[in-house]
Motif scaffolding. Structure first.
Motif, PDB file in Angstrom:
ATOM      1  N   ARG A   1       1.063  -1.167   0.061  1.00 59.10           N
ATOM      2  CA  ARG A   1       0.128  -0.034   0.197  1.00 59.10           C
ATOM      3  C   ARG A   1       0.862   1.106  -0.045  1.00 59.10           C
ATOM      4  NH1 ARG A   1      -2.268   4.143   2.354  1.00 59.10           N
ATOM      5  NH2 ARG A   1      -4.699   4.430   2.031  1.00 59.10           N
ATOM      6  N   LYS A   2       2.072   1.094   0.787  1.00 60.79           N
ATOM      7  CA  LYS A   2       2.771   2.473   0.809  1.00 60.79           C
ATOM      8  C   LYS A   2       3.408   2.635  -0.538  1.00 60.79           C
ATOM      9  CE  LYS A   2       6.930   4.069   3.412  1.00 60.79           C
ATOM     10  NZ  LYS A   2       7.787   4.002   4.529  1.00 60.79           N
ATOM     11  N   ALA A   3       3.707   1.626  -1.173  1.00 57.26           N
ATOM     12  CA  ALA A   3       4.429   1.687  -2.457  1.00 57.26           C
ATOM     13  C   ALA A   3       3.532   2.197  -3.713  1.00 57.26           C
ATOM     14  CB  ALA A   3       5.171   0.259  -2.964  1.00 57.26           C
ATOM     15  N   ILE A   4       2.267   1.642  -3.423  1.00 55.94           N
ATOM     16  CA  ILE A   4       1.121   2.166  -4.200  1.00 55.94           C
ATOM     17  C   ILE A   4       0.983   3.779  -4.171  1.00 55.94           C
ATOM     18  CG2 ILE A   4      -1.010   2.067  -5.060  1.00 55.94           C
ATOM     19  CD1 ILE A   4      -0.949  -0.878  -4.536  1.00 55.94           C
ATOM     20  N   ASP A   5       1.001   3.998  -3.026  1.00 61.19           N
ATOM     21  CA  ASP A   5       0.588   5.445  -2.613  1.00 61.19           C
ATOM     22  C   ASP A   5       1.940   6.278  -3.171  1.00 61.19           C
ATOM     23  OD1 ASP A   5      -0.647   7.531  -1.085  1.00 61.19           O
ATOM     24  OD2 ASP A   5       1.135   7.757  -0.160  1.00 61.19           O
ATOM     25  N   ALA A   6       3.065   5.943  -3.073  1.00 64.18           N
ATOM     26  CA  ALA A   6       4.338   6.804  -3.650  1.00 64.18           C
ATOM     27  C   ALA A   6       4.476   6.844  -4.954  1.00 64.18           C
ATOM     28  CB  ALA A   6       5.535   6.047  -3.135  1.00 64.18           C
ATOM     29  N   HIS A   7       3.915   5.734  -5.561  1.00 66.27           N
ATOM     30  CA  HIS A   7       3.740   5.661  -6.939  1.00 66.27           C
ATOM     31  C   HIS A   7       2.742   6.739  -7.707  1.00 66.27           C
ATOM     32  CE1 HIS A   7       3.822   3.956 -11.098  1.00 66.27           C
ATOM     33  NE2 HIS A   7       2.361   4.153 -11.089  1.00 66.27           N
ATOM     34  N   LEU A   8       1.680   6.812  -7.098  1.00 66.10           N
ATOM     35  CA  LEU A   8       0.515   7.787  -7.508  1.00 66.10           C
ATOM     36  C   LEU A   8       1.200   9.168  -7.023  1.00 66.10           C
ATOM     37  CD1 LEU A   8      -2.531   5.583  -6.379  1.00 66.10           C
ATOM     38  CD2 LEU A   8      -1.756   5.976  -8.815  1.00 66.10           C
ATOM     39  N   CYS A   9       1.741   9.270  -5.935  1.00 69.23           N
ATOM     40  CA  CYS A   9       1.934  10.859  -5.523  1.00 69.23           C
ATOM     41  C   CYS A   9       3.194  11.311  -6.631  1.00 69.23           C
ATOM     42  CB  CYS A   9       2.387  10.757  -4.062  1.00 69.23           C
ATOM     43  SG  CYS A   9       1.222  10.573  -2.899  1.00 69.23           S
ATOM     44  N   GLY A  10       3.736  10.231  -7.009  1.00 67.08           N
ATOM     45  CA  GLY A  10       4.981  10.784  -7.963  1.00 67.08           C
ATOM     46  C   GLY A  10       4.347  11.152  -9.302  1.00 67.08           C
ATOM     47  N   ARG A  11       3.185  10.728  -9.677  1.00 68.53           N
ATOM     48  CA  ARG A  11       2.583  11.280 -11.225  1.00 68.53           C
ATOM     49  C   ARG A  11       2.303  12.607 -11.417  1.00 68.53           C
ATOM     50  NH1 ARG A  11       2.584   6.755 -14.386  1.00 68.53           N
ATOM     51  NH2 ARG A  11       1.447   8.191 -15.701  1.00 68.53           N
ATOM     52  N   SER A  12       3.001  13.100 -12.316  1.00 71.15           N
ATOM     53  CA  SER A  12       2.683  14.703 -12.681  1.00 71.15           C
ATOM     54  C   SER A  12       1.414  15.157 -13.057  1.00 71.15           C
ATOM     55  CB  SER A  12       3.760  14.977 -14.010  1.00 71.15           C
ATOM     56  OG  SER A  12       3.089  14.051 -14.898  1.00 71.15           O
ATOM     57  N   GLU A  13       0.445  13.960 -13.293  1.00 71.14           N
ATOM     58  CA  GLU A  13      -0.804  14.218 -13.971  1.00 71.14           C
ATOM     59  C   GLU A  13      -1.588  14.479 -12.218  1.00 71.14           C
ATOM     60  OE1 GLU A  13       0.518  10.898 -16.283  1.00 71.14           O
ATOM     61  OE2 GLU A  13       0.600  11.322 -14.311  1.00 71.14           O
ATOM     62  N   ILE A  14      -1.163  14.019 -11.314  1.00 73.64           N
ATOM     63  CA  ILE A  14      -1.955  14.255  -9.795  1.00 73.64           C
ATOM     64  C   ILE A  14      -1.419  15.289  -9.167  1.00 73.64           C
ATOM     65  CG2 ILE A  14      -2.614  12.877  -7.971  1.00 73.64           C
ATOM     66  CD1 ILE A  14      -2.512  10.217  -9.485  1.00 73.64           C
ATOM     67  N   THR A  15      -2.309  15.977  -8.452  1.00 71.88           N
ATOM     68  CA  THR A  15      -1.668  17.259  -7.691  1.00 71.88           C
ATOM     69  C   THR A  15      -1.982  16.732  -6.223  1.00 71.88           C
ATOM     70  OG1 THR A  15      -4.069  18.161  -7.514  1.00 71.88           O
ATOM     71  CG2 THR A  15      -2.344  19.022  -9.102  1.00 71.88           C
ATOM     72  N   ARG A  16      -2.824  15.898  -6.004  1.00 76.51           N
ATOM     73  CA  ARG A  16      -3.060  15.399  -4.451  1.00 76.51           C
ATOM     74  C   ARG A  16      -3.871  14.169  -4.620  1.00 76.51           C
ATOM     75  NH1 ARG A  16      -6.737  18.934  -0.061  1.00 76.51           N
ATOM     76  NH2 ARG A  16      -6.548  17.523   1.518  1.00 76.51           N
ATOM     77  N   ILE A  17      -3.341  13.075  -3.695  1.00 74.91           N
ATOM     78  CA  ILE A  17      -4.509  12.030  -3.626  1.00 74.91           C
ATOM     79  C   ILE A  17      -5.158  12.382  -2.226  1.00 74.91           C
ATOM     80  CG2 ILE A  17      -4.459   9.381  -2.618  1.00 74.91           C
ATOM     81  CD1 ILE A  17      -3.007  10.012  -5.277  1.00 74.91           C
ATOM     82  N   ILE A  18      -6.503  12.158  -2.570  1.00 77.26           N
ATOM     83  CA  ILE A  18      -7.476  12.561  -1.662  1.00 77.26           C
ATOM     84  C   ILE A  18      -7.789  11.241  -0.631  1.00 77.26           C
ATOM     85  CG2 ILE A  18      -9.921  13.457  -1.274  1.00 77.26           C
ATOM     86  CD1 ILE A  18      -9.718  14.730  -3.950  1.00 77.26           C
ATOM     87  N   SER A  19      -8.030  10.235  -1.411  1.00 79.57           N
ATOM     88  CA  SER A  19      -8.356   8.738  -0.710  1.00 79.57           C
ATOM     89  C   SER A  19      -7.559   7.683  -1.534  1.00 79.57           C
ATOM     90  CB  SER A  19      -9.928   8.896  -0.675  1.00 79.57           C
ATOM     91  OG  SER A  19     -10.196   7.472  -0.168  1.00 79.57           O
TER      92      SER A  19
END
Length: 303
Positions: free
Chosen positions: A226-244
């Motif tokens: 889960r931590k690795a998936i969160d880090a992967h998504l947070c590193g995406r330039s298309e995403i400004t913020r993970i809400i959930s």
């Protein structure tokens, strides 16, 4: 490691079948309650491993209208059945057998034969458990065995580990009990050993059942995944913020539900294309992720 789980079960099945035959022969020859309890335990383990193999086969059934996400979690059901059998067939019966022998003062004959069989069984079980622990260390890194036990999502490997540990500790208990009976001539030690084996089996069966029950209720992916998936998504330039971010373990696969703020796009079609790219890249980076549910949204401040 996931591919190796059936192989580990086959090895355990073959070993337990051979050990069970030897134990039953030794129990009949010596009249040892501890040995008989161990024979029942090994027989139960054989049935348990067959159930796990059947459960793994059933878990591979494809998705259909009734089960749109497939049957991956069916292995949890069979793992729970195995834990219950370990508790009642292995543990409770051993306690009953020991109590029966205490009441009737049944003697032990030829304890040396029982000790030889138990000693050989201890070495075989220790070899089997060492192999399982080596595989666990390979996938868990520096985690302690207890932490791996609490965090693993591989129910079949969890059950095999619990069975091997219970078998090894039970054999050691039975060996000490038979040895004490041989040295003192008091059959109460052998009967007490049978009760001790039973209590030990019930404790381990309870711990395994507790973990499998949690999987049935619904657990997230393991903390590191889960931590690795969160880090992967947070590193995406298309995403400004993970809400959930929600992950759900579904057998050997993972469901990921993401709610995120996206950068500005000129059109909805461009945003959809960007989300498709994010989902494809996530599944390439994490092959166990079978389903991705992505919702673009705007974070709302709570009053």
């Amino acid at each position: 490691m996931k591919e190796e789980s059936p192989k580990a079960i086959f090895y355990a099945l073959a070993a337990n079948f051979g050990i069970a035959v030897c134990k039953f022969a030794a129990a009949a020859y010596t009249g040892s309650g501890s040995m008989f309890a161990e024979a029942i335990h090994s027989t139960a383990d054989c049935g348990n491993q067959l159930l796990l193999l059947f459960g793994l086969k059933r878990a591979q059934a494809p998705a259909n209208a009734l089960h749109p996400l497939g049957s991956g979690r069916e292995i949890y059901f069979y793992a729970l059945i195995v834990a219950l059998l370990l508790f009642f067939v292995g543990g409770a019966f051993s306690v009953y057998e020991g109590a029966h022998r205490i009441v009737h003062h049944e003697p032990l004959s030829n304890p040396l034969v029982a000790l030889v069989i138990l000693g050989i069984s201890v070495m075989l079980e220790a070899f089997s458990l060492t192999g399982v622990v080596r595989k666990i260390k390979k996938i868990s890194g520096n985690k302690s065995m207890w932490l791996w036990f609490r965090e693993t999502r591989e129910s079949e490997l969890l059950v095999v580990t619990g069975e091997d540990l219970a078998a090894l500790l039970g054999l050691a208990t039975a060996f000490v009990a038979v040895l004490a009976t041989m040295l003192t001539g008091n059959p109460a030690f052998d009967a007490a050993g049978s009760i001790g084996v039973g209590i030990l089996l019930m404790i381990i069966a309870y711990l395994v059942a507790r973990e499998v029950k949690s999987m049935i209720v619904g657990e997230s992916a393991s903390p590191e995944v889960r931590k690795a998936i969160d880090a992967h998504l947070c590193g995406r330039s298309e995403i400004t913020r993970i809400i959930s971010l929600i992950t759900v373990q579904w057998g050997k696969h993972v469901i990921v539900a993401v709610q995120a703020e996206m950068i500005e796009y000129a059109s909805g079609r461009e945003m959809i294309d960007a989300i498709n790219i994010i989902e494809d890249d996530l599944q390439r980076a994490f092959p166990q992720v079978r389903w991705v549910l992505f919702e673009p949204d705007i974070a709302r401040n709570k009053a």
